[in-house]
Design an enzyme around this catalytic site. Structure first.
Site, PDB file in Angstrom:
ATOM      1  N   GLY A 134     -19.409  60.244  69.340  1.00 43.82           N
ATOM      2  CA  GLY A 134     -19.718  61.151  69.103  1.00 43.82           C
ATOM      3  C   GLY A 134     -20.243  60.976  67.503  1.00 43.82           C
ATOM      4  O   GLY A 134     -21.391  62.684  67.342  1.00 43.82           O
ATOM      5  N   ARG A 198     -24.341  75.904  79.547  1.00 46.44           N
ATOM      6  CA  ARG A 198     -24.922  75.392  80.837  1.00 46.44           C
ATOM      7  C   ARG A 198     -24.033  75.814  82.031  1.00 46.44           C
ATOM      8  O   ARG A 198     -23.510  76.071  82.158  1.00 46.44           O
ATOM      9  CB  ARG A 198     -25.034  73.645  80.872  1.00 46.44           C
ATOM     10  CG  ARG A 198     -25.093  73.699  78.745  1.00 46.44           C
ATOM     11  CD  ARG A 198     -24.245  72.676  78.226  1.00 46.44           C
ATOM     12  NE  ARG A 198     -24.437  72.618  76.915  1.00 46.44           N
ATOM     13  CZ  ARG A 198     -25.221  71.453  77.061  1.00 46.44           C
ATOM     14  NH1 ARG A 198     -26.164  70.317  77.512  1.00 46.44           N
ATOM     15  NH2 ARG A 198     -25.930  71.018  75.398  1.00 46.44           N
ATOM     16  N   ASP A 269     -25.805  69.944  83.690  1.00 46.54           N
ATOM     17  CA  ASP A 269     -24.902  70.315  81.876  1.00 46.54           C
ATOM     18  C   ASP A 269     -26.455  69.782  81.332  1.00 46.54           C
ATOM     19  O   ASP A 269     -25.787  70.440  79.983  1.00 46.54           O
ATOM     20  CB  ASP A 269     -24.151  68.765  82.091  1.00 46.54           C
ATOM     21  CG  ASP A 269     -24.378  67.815  82.375  1.00 46.54           C
ATOM     22  OD1 ASP A 269     -25.043  66.926  83.218  1.00 46.54           O
ATOM     23  OD2 ASP A 269     -24.219  66.295  81.288  1.00 46.54           O
ATOM     24  N   ASP A 279     -31.038  69.318  75.927  1.00 47.99           N
ATOM     25  CA  ASP A 279     -30.956  68.348  75.540  1.00 47.99           C
ATOM     26  C   ASP A 279     -32.157  67.083  76.106  1.00 47.99           C
ATOM     27  O   ASP A 279     -32.228  66.515  77.180  1.00 47.99           O
ATOM     28  CB  ASP A 279     -29.651  68.022  76.748  1.00 47.99           C
ATOM     29  CG  ASP A 279     -28.485  68.334  76.252  1.00 47.99           C
ATOM     30  OD1 ASP A 279     -28.216  69.241  75.267  1.00 47.99           O
ATOM     31  OD2 ASP A 279     -27.129  68.076  76.981  1.00 47.99           O
TER      32      ASP A 279
HETATM   33  P1  AMP Z   1     -26.225  63.802  77.372  1.00 52.83           P
HETATM   34  O1  AMP Z   1     -27.127  62.721  78.444  1.00 52.83           O
HETATM   35  O2  AMP Z   1     -26.745  63.419  76.423  1.00 52.83           O
HETATM   36  O3  AMP Z   1     -26.329  65.025  78.052  1.00 52.83           O
HETATM   37  O4  AMP Z   1     -24.563  63.500  77.270  1.00 52.83           O
HETATM   38  C1  AMP Z   1     -24.043  63.741  79.154  1.00 52.83           C
HETATM   39  C2  AMP Z   1     -22.106  63.549  78.641  1.00 52.83           C
HETATM   40  O5  AMP Z   1     -22.131  62.623  77.470  1.00 52.83           O
HETATM   41  C3  AMP Z   1     -21.823  64.722  77.037  1.00 52.83           C
HETATM   42  O6  AMP Z   1     -20.556  65.578  77.915  1.00 52.83           O
HETATM   43  C4  AMP Z   1     -22.535  64.629  75.649  1.00 52.83           C
HETATM   44  O7  AMP Z   1     -21.587  65.061  74.995  1.00 52.83           O
HETATM   45  C5  AMP Z   1     -21.550  62.817  75.915  1.00 52.83           C
HETATM   46  N1  AMP Z   1     -21.523  61.660  74.859  1.00 52.83           N
HETATM   47  C6  AMP Z   1     -23.410  61.253  74.921  1.00 52.83           C
HETATM   48  N2  AMP Z   1     -23.478  60.397  73.927  1.00 52.83           N
HETATM   49  C7  AMP Z   1     -22.134  60.835  73.618  1.00 52.83           C
HETATM   50  C8  AMP Z   1     -21.427  59.840  72.115  1.00 52.83           C
HETATM   51  N3  AMP Z   1     -21.724  58.896  71.435  1.00 52.83           N
HETATM   52  N4  AMP Z   1     -20.459  60.724  71.450  1.00 52.83           N
HETATM   53  C9  AMP Z   1     -19.346  61.171  72.468  1.00 52.83           C
HETATM   54  N5  AMP Z   1     -19.626  61.814  73.419  1.00 52.83           N
HETATM   55  C10 AMP Z   1     -20.984  61.550  73.982  1.00 52.83           C
HETATM   56 MG    MG Z   2     -26.141  67.027  77.427  1.00 44.05          MG
END
Ligand code: AMP
Ligand code: MG
Length: 517
Positions: A134, A198, A269, A279
């Site tokens: 998180g 999204r 997403d 993002d």
């Molecule tokens: P992203 O590649 O940053 O767009 O993230 C893709 C998915 O992974 C989304 O659902 C994010 O909320 C989740 N996510 C990415 N990094 C973390 C993290 N450190 N902790 C929890 N969820 C994450």
């Molecule tokens: Mg994302």
């Protein structure tokens, strides 16, 4: 801090997850889950975008600013929630994703009658964290903070960033996914946008066959974010909404191509329903022009999200959105019509931007070949895209010389390879500009408004990160300041407009970025 005026329509008008525990799960029948940020040990403000603070009516000097925007303190009216969404990642349906580390605080009513949602990225675990922590590291938070502001000032639709706050806590990451996890400083960015919905927000209920939730989400989106279509009868409103999303996405793709931005992870997403850039992860900026380049090492094998592919991916992603919305339509005609609008609007926007980059006020069909040939030369010569276009305005059109564009070349080989062809192209270009007939001052103004001098080159962001990790945050402040005026020549800042130095060509963070953040 003066009280902000919150009006939290998203949580008020859409169904909540009835389970309020912060435990990972599949969340059915709900658009979001209530969840509070997890406090951090020592919040400290690193940077604030003062114009965003002013838009929101927030005093960045308020004593509790860092506490509030690290998630440790809550102002009246704030309510924490994480949104449910799914998505297609790298071409495959990934099921439920959701805000795994982003926690919204609510929607602020602004003085200008706007509505802006505040969202802390890196605020701790949520029901959507899927085993991850998180949190977010300082380097990726600096990148998101600076780039979203840079994009805004370039005139590219984007989510914005209010603040960058250090947490005082370490976050462990394996930067290159090669078995070397290490602690890094943690940070939290407060992102700001009218909505963070999204494509994947609609895909998730649709994939689960929850048409009632899908309809509520779409109706909410129309009422709150596309009000012109909310009152239209039958399917008309939905059709107009989808066509508008297609048009906005088309214009967004044309902007990315105009400024040389590569998103890097165009999963559904990561596609905003408002047509915003959203993002910021392993994104990058084009130095030497190359449509096949991607900054994302995770995507190296297939290069799905390479620079030149982005307009096609935008279309593919809209097809996924169309599919998700299809239960609300009796037939497929309206959805096909929206997709056709995407193609038309992208082509028109791309042609208009390409003409503006060349200073042509009266674009004509013959320009296509001139532009295509130029792109061929930029690629063959390995020329710097930003410097080439910016310096093109300085070429003497009565006696054009390729040497005027020397700054754009990375090496002698590139210059030798295209020198003569570039000279020939400049003669064609000069003739075309004469035929266009616009006065020099108008042409140069058109070019300077389309061709930035300053972009967030990958190595510049990395240098600012390296310094910040050593405790010197001046590089972040300097870039934030310079990138607020990307189209202006800024005395004393020429080094921030220079070509990528050789050392940065293959360095992690400069030309290669993983999704680790
Ligand atoms: P992203 O590649 O940053 O767009 O993230 C893709 C998915 O992974 C989304 O659902 C994010 O909320 C989740 N996510 C990415 N990094 C973390 C993290 N450190 N902790 C929890 N969820 C994450
Ligand atoms: Mg994302």
């Amino acid at each position: 801090m003066t009280d902000l005026r919150f009006d939290n329509t998203f949580v008020r008008e859409l169904p909540a997850d009835l389970d309020t525990s912060n435990v990972q799960r599949q969340v059915l029948g709900a658009a979001y889950s209530f969840v509070d940020p997890t406090p951090v040990s020592a919040p400290r403000t690193i940077a604030v975008a003062t114009d965003v603070a002013a838009m929101l009516g927030i005093d960045p000097d308020a004593g509790d600013f860092a506490e509030v925007f690290a998630g440790n303190a809550r102002r009246p009216g704030m309510t924490g929630y994480a949104m449910a969404y799914g998505g297609h990642q790298f071409g495959h349906w990934a099921g439920q994703l959701g805000d795994g580390r982003a926690i919204s605080l609510g929607e602020v009513l602004t003085a200008a009658d706007g509505r802006q949602e505040l969202q802390l990225k890196g605020a701790g675990r949520t029901p959507y964290s899927r085993g991850a922590d998180g949190r977010a590291v300082l380097r990726s938070s600096i990148r998101e903070f600076l780039c979203s502001e840079a994009m805004h000032h370039l005139g590219v639709p984007t989510t914005r960033a209010l603040s960058l706050v250090a947490t005082g806590d370490a976050v462990v990451r394996d930067v290159m996914y090669d078995g070397h996890p290490a602690p890094e400083p943690g940070a939290i960015v407060c992102r700001v946008a009218p909505s963070f919905l999204r494509f994947g927000s609609y895909e998730l209920p649709s994939a689960r066959g929850d048409v009632a939730l899908l309809r509520r989400l779409v109706d909410f989106t129309l009422e709150r974010h596309y009000p012109a279509y909310a009152g239209l009868p039958g399917e008309e409103g939905y059709a107009a909404f989808f066509a508008d999303v297609c048009e906005r996405t088309a214009r967004l793709m044309a902007h990315w191509m105009r400024v040389g931005f590569v998103h890097g992870v165009m999963n559904t997403d990561n596609m905003s329903i408002l047509g915003l850039t959203i993002d910021y992860g392993p994104y990058g900026w084009i130095d030497d022009f190359d449509p096949d380049w991607t900054p994302n090492t995770t995507d190296r094998a297939h290069r799905r999200y390479r620079f030149g592919q982005q307009p096609h991916v935008g279309y593919w992603n809209l097809q996924r959105l169309a599919q998700a919305l299809s239960p609300l339509f009796g037939g497929v005609e309206a959805l096909h019509a929206g997709l056709a609008r995407y193609v038309e609007v992208f082509e028109a926007s791309d042609a208009a931007f390409s003409a503006a980059k060349l200073g042509l006020a009266q674009p004509d069909a013959g320009d296509e070949a001139l532009i295509a040939d130029l792109r061929g030369l930029l690629l063959a010569g390995g020329m710097d895209m930003t410097i080439f276009y910016r310096d093109l305005a300085t070429v003497d059109l009565d006696a054009p010389r390729a040497a005027s564009l020397d700054e754009a070349f990375y090496d002698e080989t590139g210059r030798a390879a295209v020198g003569e062809a570039l000279q020939a192209w400049l003669l064609r270009y000069a003739a075309r500009v004469r035929a266009d007939g616009s006065p020099d001052a108008g042409r140069i103004a058109l070019m300077h408004a389309a061709n930035p001098r300053y972009v967030l080159r990958n190595y510049l962001a990395q240098q600012a990160i390296d310094r910040a990790e050593q405790g010197d945050e001046a590089g972040v402040h300097e870039l934030l300041d310079v990138l607020r005026h990307p189209y202006d020549e800024q005395p004393g800042k020429a080094r921030l407009a220079a070509r990528r130095p050789d050392w940065a060509r293959e360095r992690v963070g400069c030309s290669m970025l993983s999704c680790s953040s």
